[in-house]
Design a protein around this motif. Structure first.
Motif: not given
Length: 197
Positions: A13-21, A26-27, A50-51, A110-112
């Motif tokens: 995702g280009s967003r981080a999402g709601e969960r710290p997991e 990703a890390t 992504m970042g 991620g999303g769509i």
């Protein structure tokens, strides 16, 4: 920088999402790639997961190759810290170059866009357009609903078990990534590097 030991294409995702997991996973993926002398191939953005995966790879000593369409340079904030950043004109060029430059594919939450990329390379694999492994990291049960639907599709006769079997699914980075890299043709000695580093 030495030639990377392998290249892993990561969709996320280009967003981080709601969960710290999600960011933690990703890390962990980026750290694994870097610790094993690999290269991350990804969508070239600085936002969201992504970042996170790109920075973790870079910090762990891995090489980062980003591919981003011109139209998304501002929206996804192109990551100019990449070792190699390709700015292309279309999404088709983006996906083709990412597929060409990697040895295996991995989807994180991620999303769509992530869904579309995963399904495309999975479809290409079943059609024989490539023979690269395709993995799905099911972080915090994020993909449970999708996996249930895929089994439903198989039960309803629209997918064979062999097709579902082309998708390697796991929740553990330290199990799934070595499996993908080995399936891509890289030996046990690469996976054993972690004990040496």
């Amino acid at each position: 920088m030495a030639e990377p030991a392998f290249s892993l294409c990561v969709y996320c995702g280009s967003r981080a999402g709601e969960r710290p997991e999600f960011a933690q996973a990703a890390t962990a993926v980026g750290q694994w790639i870097g610790a094993h002398g690999g290269q991350l191939v990804y969508g070239g953005g600085r936002n969201g997961l992504m970042g996170v995966v790109a920075e973790a790879t870079r910090q762990a000593g891995g090489r980062v190759l980003g591919v981003i369409p011109q139209a998304l340079v501002d929206k996804e904030q192109a990551n100019h810290a990449c070792d190699e950043l390709h700015i292309v004109q279309t999404m088709h060029q983006r996906k083709a170059l990412m597929a060409e430059r990697c040895d295996a594919f991995l989807a994180l939450p991620g999303g769509i866009g992530t869904f579309e990329e995963l399904f495309e390379v999975w479809t290409w694999r079943q059609l024989g357009y490539h023979d690269k492994p395709v993995g799905l990291l099911n972080v915090a049960g994020y993909y449970d609903g999708l996996l249930s639907f895929l089994r439903h599709s198989m039960a309803e006769g629209f997918m064979g078990a062999w097709q579902l079997g082309l998708l390697q699914v796991g929740a553990d980075v330290d199990a799934l990534l070595p499996a993908l890299v080995q399936a891509a043709g890289f030996g046990q000695e690469l996976v054993a590097l972690r004990a040496v580093i």
